[in-house]
Scaffold this motif. Structure first.
Motif, PDB file in Angstrom:
ATOM      1  N   LEU A 106       6.174  23.171  77.472  1.00  0.00           N
ATOM      2  CA  LEU A 106       4.752  23.484  76.718  1.00  0.00           C
ATOM      3  C   LEU A 106       5.367  24.212  75.505  1.00  0.00           C
ATOM      4  O   LEU A 106       4.566  23.781  74.550  1.00  0.00           O
ATOM      5  CB  LEU A 106       3.919  24.611  77.529  1.00  0.00           C
ATOM      6  CG  LEU A 106       2.463  24.868  77.274  1.00  0.00           C
ATOM      7  CD1 LEU A 106       1.758  23.743  76.898  1.00  0.00           C
ATOM      8  CD2 LEU A 106       1.912  26.094  78.293  1.00  0.00           C
ATOM      9  N   LYS A 107       6.425  24.971  75.479  1.00  0.00           N
ATOM     10  CA  LYS A 107       6.918  25.762  74.292  1.00  0.00           C
ATOM     11  C   LYS A 107       7.157  24.484  73.451  1.00  0.00           C
ATOM     12  O   LYS A 107       7.360  24.823  72.245  1.00  0.00           O
ATOM     13  CB  LYS A 107       7.981  26.583  74.625  1.00  0.00           C
ATOM     14  CG  LYS A 107       7.781  27.752  75.306  1.00  0.00           C
ATOM     15  CD  LYS A 107       8.810  28.679  75.776  1.00  0.00           C
ATOM     16  CE  LYS A 107       8.511  29.935  76.489  1.00  0.00           C
ATOM     17  NZ  LYS A 107       9.595  30.640  77.045  1.00  0.00           N
ATOM     18  N   LYS A 152       0.424  21.929  80.635  1.00  0.00           N
ATOM     19  CA  LYS A 152      -0.559  22.822  80.696  1.00  0.00           C
ATOM     20  C   LYS A 152      -1.479  22.475  81.895  1.00  0.00           C
ATOM     21  O   LYS A 152      -1.917  23.068  82.866  1.00  0.00           O
ATOM     22  CB  LYS A 152      -1.419  23.039  79.488  1.00  0.00           C
ATOM     23  CG  LYS A 152      -2.725  23.867  79.498  1.00  0.00           C
ATOM     24  CD  LYS A 152      -2.284  25.405  79.559  1.00  0.00           C
ATOM     25  CE  LYS A 152      -3.513  26.330  79.585  1.00  0.00           C
ATOM     26  NZ  LYS A 152      -4.601  26.141  80.567  1.00  0.00           N
ATOM     27  N   GLU A 153      -1.575  20.953  81.807  1.00  0.00           N
ATOM     28  CA  GLU A 153      -2.471  20.502  82.872  1.00  0.00           C
ATOM     29  C   GLU A 153      -1.541  20.528  84.319  1.00  0.00           C
ATOM     30  O   GLU A 153      -2.298  20.891  85.345  1.00  0.00           O
ATOM     31  CB  GLU A 153      -2.630  18.967  82.542  1.00  0.00           C
ATOM     32  CG  GLU A 153      -3.217  18.180  83.638  1.00  0.00           C
ATOM     33  CD  GLU A 153      -3.602  16.628  83.369  1.00  0.00           C
ATOM     34  OE1 GLU A 153      -3.358  15.748  84.496  1.00  0.00           O
ATOM     35  OE2 GLU A 153      -3.560  16.225  82.162  1.00  0.00           O
ATOM     36  N   LEU A 212      15.579  15.843  74.430  1.00  0.00           N
ATOM     37  CA  LEU A 212      14.477  15.192  75.136  1.00  0.00           C
ATOM     38  C   LEU A 212      13.762  16.116  76.167  1.00  0.00           C
ATOM     39  O   LEU A 212      13.972  15.949  77.288  1.00  0.00           O
ATOM     40  CB  LEU A 212      15.341  14.189  76.212  1.00  0.00           C
ATOM     41  CG  LEU A 212      15.988  12.753  75.618  1.00  0.00           C
ATOM     42  CD1 LEU A 212      16.829  11.941  76.486  1.00  0.00           C
ATOM     43  CD2 LEU A 212      14.831  11.907  74.988  1.00  0.00           C
ATOM     44  N   THR A 213      13.135  16.946  75.403  1.00  0.00           N
ATOM     45  CA  THR A 213      12.503  18.032  76.084  1.00  0.00           C
ATOM     46  C   THR A 213      11.228  17.496  76.933  1.00  0.00           C
ATOM     47  O   THR A 213      10.749  18.365  77.964  1.00  0.00           O
ATOM     48  CB  THR A 213      11.793  19.102  74.995  1.00  0.00           C
ATOM     49  OG1 THR A 213      11.228  18.237  74.000  1.00  0.00           O
ATOM     50  CG2 THR A 213      12.976  19.690  74.411  1.00  0.00           C
ATOM     51  N   ASP A 214      10.857  16.265  76.968  1.00  0.00           N
ATOM     52  CA  ASP A 214       9.766  15.846  77.875  1.00  0.00           C
ATOM     53  C   ASP A 214      10.374  15.725  79.290  1.00  0.00           C
ATOM     54  O   ASP A 214       9.503  15.767  80.163  1.00  0.00           O
ATOM     55  CB  ASP A 214       9.294  14.494  77.251  1.00  0.00           C
ATOM     56  CG  ASP A 214      10.171  13.281  77.367  1.00  0.00           C
ATOM     57  OD1 ASP A 214      11.177  13.487  77.349  1.00  0.00           O
ATOM     58  OD2 ASP A 214       9.456  12.090  77.598  1.00  0.00           O
ATOM     59  N   VAL A 215      11.736  15.683  79.328  1.00  0.00           N
ATOM     60  CA  VAL A 215      12.368  15.723  80.811  1.00  0.00           C
ATOM     61  C   VAL A 215      11.962  16.927  81.421  1.00  0.00           C
ATOM     62  O   VAL A 215      11.594  16.766  82.751  1.00  0.00           O
ATOM     63  CB  VAL A 215      13.853  15.604  80.460  1.00  0.00           C
ATOM     64  CG1 VAL A 215      14.381  16.145  82.033  1.00  0.00           C
ATOM     65  CG2 VAL A 215      14.176  14.417  80.152  1.00  0.00           C
ATOM     66  N   ALA A 230       9.578  24.581  89.213  1.00  0.00           N
ATOM     67  CA  ALA A 230       8.776  23.674  88.406  1.00  0.00           C
ATOM     68  C   ALA A 230       7.875  24.389  87.305  1.00  0.00           C
ATOM     69  O   ALA A 230       7.946  23.955  86.523  1.00  0.00           O
ATOM     70  CB  ALA A 230       7.613  23.146  89.596  1.00  0.00           C
ATOM     71  N   LYS A 231       7.424  25.793  87.657  1.00  0.00           N
ATOM     72  CA  LYS A 231       6.685  26.451  86.603  1.00  0.00           C
ATOM     73  C   LYS A 231       7.656  26.817  85.418  1.00  0.00           C
ATOM     74  O   LYS A 231       7.115  26.739  84.287  1.00  0.00           O
ATOM     75  CB  LYS A 231       6.258  27.804  87.146  1.00  0.00           C
ATOM     76  CG  LYS A 231       4.864  27.370  87.998  1.00  0.00           C
ATOM     77  CD  LYS A 231       4.356  28.821  88.801  1.00  0.00           C
ATOM     78  CE  LYS A 231       3.231  28.613  89.823  1.00  0.00           C
ATOM     79  NZ  LYS A 231       2.829  30.002  90.297  1.00  0.00           N
ATOM     80  N   ASP A 232       8.896  27.129  85.509  1.00  0.00           N
ATOM     81  CA  ASP A 232       9.801  27.404  84.658  1.00  0.00           C
ATOM     82  C   ASP A 232       9.968  26.263  83.565  1.00  0.00           C
ATOM     83  O   ASP A 232       9.992  26.382  82.480  1.00  0.00           O
ATOM     84  CB  ASP A 232      11.086  27.972  85.065  1.00  0.00           C
ATOM     85  CG  ASP A 232      11.078  29.265  85.790  1.00  0.00           C
ATOM     86  OD1 ASP A 232      10.122  29.992  85.521  1.00  0.00           O
ATOM     87  OD2 ASP A 232      12.210  29.463  86.413  1.00  0.00           O
TER      88      ASP A 232
END
Length: 259
Positions: A244-245, A252-253, A216-219, A236-238
């Motif tokens: 994104l990967k 990206k937004e 569930l990578t959209d998490v 957050a950036k991590d």
């Protein structure tokens, strides 16, 4: 001789129709089981010989739909409906096709039409609610779903409808009645909690969702938002880079917006 010809016609026509139906049943079996390599040509030949056969148009529409050729599928299912106007399964397929074309409101109407013709198509109410949600018709989505049997999946969708409609309290109340606490439950409740600005609680649920189902990578998108609003910008950036990967391009937004 005249009577002999009449008798031949009486017995021969049903035999021909039965043979045609058997051919289509074989084709449908192949489509449903993912063995449709030769089906397309068979259907084309069949329709050339029987140009007003609604079932053949339906099956070719199904074939196109399976390969995501939605426009061609829509043309064929409309032809099927032209010859047989009140067939529930044709409207069901048309709803799926329109959903694939992102024509969500029209998809919802077709799912509702399906159910009105045949109440055994219970999943069409759920699909109609999903479609209305996508079309941002929240009241219609809620109305449809409240007539649906209240399963856990229904409750999850209803909580999403409440959330998108701006009713976070109802969203949280609904999702907390879900019995099966699986990955999808924690994902959805995490989103609800994040929206309610309960960021620490949402992060805990997002961790649970990923522990139960790492796919569930959209998490990572949503957990990144919770981290950001807690002031944990590196976390957050991590998370957004991980999202994104995994081809969640909304990340990206967020990376550009929340620097």
């Amino acid at each position: 001789m005249k009577y002999f010809c009449l008798l031949v016609c009486i017995f021969f026509v049903p035999i021909v129709l039965t043979a045609q139906n058997q051919d289509l049943k074989t084709i449908e079996h192949l489509i449903d089981n993912g063995r449709s390599e030769s089906v397309y040509q068979d259907l084309n030949v069949f329709l050339k010989n029987h140009p007003s056969n609604s079932e053949a148009f339906f099956l070719r529409a199904k074939y196109y739909y399976n390969f995501q050729s939605f426009k061609a599928a829509l043309q064929d299912v409309d032809m099927a409906l032209k010859f047989e106007k009140n067939n529930a399964k044709y409207y069901h397929l048309k709803g799926d096709i329109l959903f694939g074309l992102k024509k969500y409101f029209s998809a919802a109407e077709n799912f509702e039409k399906t159910f009105s013709l045949d109440s055994t198509f219970q999943n069409c109410r759920y699909k109609a609610a999903q479609s209305y949600l996508k079309a941002q018709k929240f009241q219609q989505a809620e109305k449809v779903l409240k007539n649906h049997a209240f399963t856990d999946s229904t409750k999850l969708l209803l909580s999403e409808i409440y959330l998108e409609g701006g009713d976070g309290i109802s969203a949280l109340k609904t999702i907390n009645t879900v019995e099966k606490k699986d990955a999808e439950f924690y994902r959805q409740r995490g989103i609800v909690l994040c929206n309610a600005q309960w960021y620490k609680e949402s992060i805990a649920d997002f961790f649970m969702a990923l522990d139960l189902n790492p796919n569930l990578t959209d998490v990572y998108l949503f957990r990144g938002l919770s981290y950001y609003f807690l002031g944990q910008k590196q976390n957050a950036k991590d998370d957004w880079n991980t999202a994104l990967k995994n081809r969640h391009f909304k990340a990206k937004e967020y990376l550009d917006k929340y620097r």
